[in-house]
Design an enzyme around this catalytic site. Structure first.
Site, PDB file in Angstrom:
ATOM      1  N   HIS A 106      15.659 -33.035   2.923  1.00 51.20           N
ATOM      2  CA  HIS A 106      14.620 -33.364   3.911  1.00 51.20           C
ATOM      3  C   HIS A 106      13.457 -33.937   3.107  1.00 51.20           C
ATOM      4  CE1 HIS A 106      12.213 -33.405   7.400  1.00 51.20           C
ATOM      5  NE2 HIS A 106      11.901 -32.116   7.515  1.00 51.20           N
ATOM      6  N   GLU A 193      12.175 -33.073  16.085  1.00 51.44           N
ATOM      7  CA  GLU A 193      12.131 -31.615  16.259  1.00 51.44           C
ATOM      8  C   GLU A 193      10.984 -31.197  17.176  1.00 51.44           C
ATOM      9  OE1 GLU A 193      14.109 -30.686  11.907  1.00 51.44           O
ATOM     10  OE2 GLU A 193      11.957 -30.459  12.170  1.00 51.44           O
TER      11      GLU A 193
HETATM   12  N1  LIG Z   1      19.554 -26.336   8.682  1.00 48.49           N
HETATM   13  C1  LIG Z   1      20.176 -27.509   8.638  1.00 48.49           C
HETATM   14  O1  LIG Z   1      21.265 -27.680   9.142  1.00 48.49           O
HETATM   15  C2  LIG Z   1      19.575 -28.692   7.940  1.00 48.49           C
HETATM   16  C3  LIG Z   1      20.015 -29.987   8.266  1.00 48.49           C
HETATM   17  C4  LIG Z   1      19.553 -31.061   7.486  1.00 48.49           C
HETATM   18  C5  LIG Z   1      18.645 -30.823   6.458  1.00 48.49           C
HETATM   19  N2  LIG Z   1      18.202 -29.545   6.218  1.00 48.49           N
HETATM   20  C6  LIG Z   1      17.288 -29.325   5.103  1.00 48.49           C
HETATM   21  O2  LIG Z   1      17.994 -28.575   4.108  1.00 48.49           O
HETATM   22  C7  LIG Z   1      17.078 -27.725   3.414  1.00 48.49           C
HETATM   23  C8  LIG Z   1      17.567 -26.296   3.498  1.00 48.49           C
HETATM   24  O3  LIG Z   1      17.502 -25.886   4.863  1.00 48.49           O
HETATM   25  P1  LIG Z   1      18.413 -24.704   5.405  1.00 48.49           P
HETATM   26  O4  LIG Z   1      18.240 -24.660   6.888  1.00 48.49           O
HETATM   27  O5  LIG Z   1      19.758 -24.806   4.823  1.00 48.49           O
HETATM   28  O6  LIG Z   1      17.650 -23.463   4.739  1.00 48.49           O
HETATM   29  P2  LIG Z   1      17.945 -21.929   4.978  1.00 48.49           P
HETATM   30  O7  LIG Z   1      19.291 -21.732   5.580  1.00 48.49           O
HETATM   31  O8  LIG Z   1      16.794 -21.308   5.694  1.00 48.49           O
HETATM   32  O9  LIG Z   1      17.937 -21.412   3.450  1.00 48.49           O
HETATM   33  C9  LIG Z   1      18.219 -20.097   3.186  1.00 48.49           C
HETATM   34  C10 LIG Z   1      18.409 -19.929   1.695  1.00 48.49           C
HETATM   35  O10 LIG Z   1      17.146 -20.136   1.036  1.00 48.49           O
HETATM   36  C11 LIG Z   1      16.896 -19.024   0.208  1.00 48.49           C
HETATM   37  N3  LIG Z   1      15.457 -18.722   0.120  1.00 48.49           N
HETATM   38  C12 LIG Z   1      14.629 -18.400   1.142  1.00 48.49           C
HETATM   39  N4  LIG Z   1      13.403 -18.162   0.670  1.00 48.49           N
HETATM   40  C13 LIG Z   1      13.469 -18.324  -0.672  1.00 48.49           C
HETATM   41  C14 LIG Z   1      12.536 -18.195  -1.727  1.00 48.49           C
HETATM   42  N5  LIG Z   1      11.264 -17.853  -1.478  1.00 48.49           N
HETATM   43  N6  LIG Z   1      12.947 -18.421  -2.984  1.00 48.49           N
HETATM   44  C15 LIG Z   1      14.233 -18.769  -3.233  1.00 48.49           C
HETATM   45  N7  LIG Z   1      15.175 -18.903  -2.283  1.00 48.49           N
HETATM   46  C16 LIG Z   1      14.790 -18.679  -1.020  1.00 48.49           C
HETATM   47  C17 LIG Z   1      17.608 -17.884   0.877  1.00 48.49           C
HETATM   48  O11 LIG Z   1      17.800 -16.915  -0.106  1.00 48.49           O
HETATM   49  P3  LIG Z   1      18.435 -15.472   0.201  1.00 48.49           P
HETATM   50  O12 LIG Z   1      19.900 -15.741   0.236  1.00 48.49           O
HETATM   51  O13 LIG Z   1      17.974 -14.686  -0.962  1.00 48.49           O
HETATM   52  O14 LIG Z   1      17.878 -15.034   1.507  1.00 48.49           O
HETATM   53  C18 LIG Z   1      18.885 -18.536   1.363  1.00 48.49           C
HETATM   54  O15 LIG Z   1      19.861 -18.562   0.345  1.00 48.49           O
HETATM   55  C19 LIG Z   1      15.722 -27.957   4.054  1.00 48.49           C
HETATM   56  O16 LIG Z   1      15.057 -28.941   3.327  1.00 48.49           O
HETATM   57  C20 LIG Z   1      16.073 -28.477   5.444  1.00 48.49           C
HETATM   58  O17 LIG Z   1      15.068 -29.257   6.044  1.00 48.49           O
HETATM   59  C21 LIG Z   1      18.654 -28.486   6.923  1.00 48.49           C
END
Ligand SMILES: NC(=O)c1ccc[n+]([C@@H]2O[C@H](COP(=O)([O-])OP(=O)(O)OC[C@H]3O[C@@H](n4cnc5c(N)ncnc54)[C@H](OP(=O)(O)O)[C@@H]3O)[C@@H](O)[C@H]2O)c1
Length: 325
Positions: A106, A193
């Site tokens: 992102h 969003e």
């Molecule tokens: N969600 C989607 O489908 C999607 C689609 C396109 C792009 N994106 C982009 O992809 C990226 C990741 O999004 P996501 O939705 O996959 O994230 P997410 O599921 O919320 O990420 C969770 C992971 O991040 C770790 N985490 C959380 N807080 C942390 C911290 N303070 N320090 C280190 N690790 C931490 C968590 O660790 P623990 O395991 O220890 O809890 C977990 O492994 C973002 O930039 C988002 O905009 C997401």
């Protein structure tokens, strides 16, 4: 618009590289597993107390602490929640090898300045346009998910090649990689969003439901009409486009849509959308997101609680029980 596919991409820039995936959530899990299945040397970086560690190891992935994973990698993909990426970068920066590449899915954290990467680093974007669960299942089915790609910093002169090879390795180039920029991806994604699919549509559904219920229609019927048909139209638009969708619904539904739709989504709504776009472009939304994280997510907690207690949610629960879904 140029669509870059597998056949146009040289996989070599990643072949001898080690990729650290920081975060094992929605995208982290899918991208790490797709990379592994593409034969890339991948390590998942997690916090010490992470509950995801066992799951990642059970999936056959190497798991290390954030700093160790970072220190051993040539490419570091930041796949933790956007609002904490600035803090995460600060934490791992001392461990990032000179000349490494940083990857993002992102544009937000780079475009809105949460992270100011060191000058010796490449910085690229490969942003799959859909959730990680679908990214993984498409890959396993031999297909891919379209992604946007961009380069924000090209210290090595190879950032473009690394970005494209990365998009190929996670399967996105099977569908196609589209050139964009961190700014364009961040602004368009946040606007959608806020105002369209994730912000606008649920509010439209709720407003329709409440209008019918206030007018004496039973909540169950109001729900089935206003919310229950959402998947039908989403599937039709995906399969046939908006004009094609209109061609396969009844004349009654089509006339209702062409008369009612523009009457609801009128110039006043478009003006409001332009206002939302302004708050996104100016960085006001990104600032609010940061402050949410800093203050323990008060807005999100309150909204989640409120959503659970709304009448529309109670009807959903009741119908779910009745239909046994
Ligand atoms: N969600 C989607 O489908 C999607 C689609 C396109 C792009 N994106 C982009 O992809 C990226 C990741 O999004 P996501 O939705 O996959 O994230 P997410 O599921 O919320 O990420 C969770 C992971 O991040 C770790 N985490 C959380 N807080 C942390 C911290 N303070 N320090 C280190 N690790 C931490 C968590 O660790 P623990 O395991 O220890 O809890 C977990 O492994 C973002 O930039 C988002 O905009 C997401």
């Amino acid at each position: 618009m140029e669509l870059i596919r597998d056949k146009d991409i040289d996989p070599a820039p990643l072949a001898d590289k080690r990729v650290a995936i920081l975060g094992y959530g929605n995208q982290g899990r899918a991208q790490a597993l797709n990379l592994k299945d593409s034969g890339i040397d991948v390590v998942v970086g997690l916090r010490g107390a992470s509950g995801s560690s066992i799951e990642a190891q059970a999936a056959g992935l190497e798991v290390e602490l954030l700093e160790t994973a970072t220190a051993t990698a040539d490419v570091i993909m930041f796949l933790a929640p956007d609002e904490i990426l600035g803090d995460l970068y600060t934490e791992v920066e001392p461990h990032i090898r000179k000349g490494a590449a940083l990857g993002f899915s992102h544009g937000l954290a780079i475009h809105f300045g949460f992270i100011r990467p060191r000058a010796d680093l490449d910085v690229y974007l490969v942003a799959p346009k859909g959730p990680g669960t679908a990214l993984r299942s498409l890959y396993q089915a031999g297909k891919g998910m379209v992604a946007l790609w961009a380069v924000a910093q090209d210290a090595s002169g190879n950032a473009r090649d690394i970005a494209l090879a990365y998009g190929r390795a996670i399967g996105c180039a099977r569908a196609g990689l589209i050139a964009s920029s961190f700014e364009e991806e961040a602004v368009a994604d946040l606007f959608n969003e806020n105002a369209v699919v994730w912000g606008g549509v649920p509010e439209l559904l709720r407003a329709g439901f409440e209008t019918l219920v206030d007018a004496g229609i039973s909540p169950e019927v109001a729900y089935l009409e206003c919310v229950g048909e959402l998947k039908l139209i989403a599937d039709l638009i995906e399969a046939r486009g908006i004009a094609g969708m209109r061609e396969v619904i009844s004349n009654t539904a089509e006339l209702g849509a062409v008369l009612g739709g523009p009457a609801i989504i009128d110039d006043a709504i478009r003006e409001k959308m332009a206002g939302v776009l302004k708050t996104v472009r100016s960085g006001e939304f990104a600032k609010t997101l940061r402050s949410e994280a800093e203050n323990g997510y008060p807005k999100l907690d309150a909204a989640r609680q409120a959503a659970r207690s709304q009448p529309i949610e109670q009807v959903y629960q009741k119908l779910r029980k009745l239909t046994g879904d």
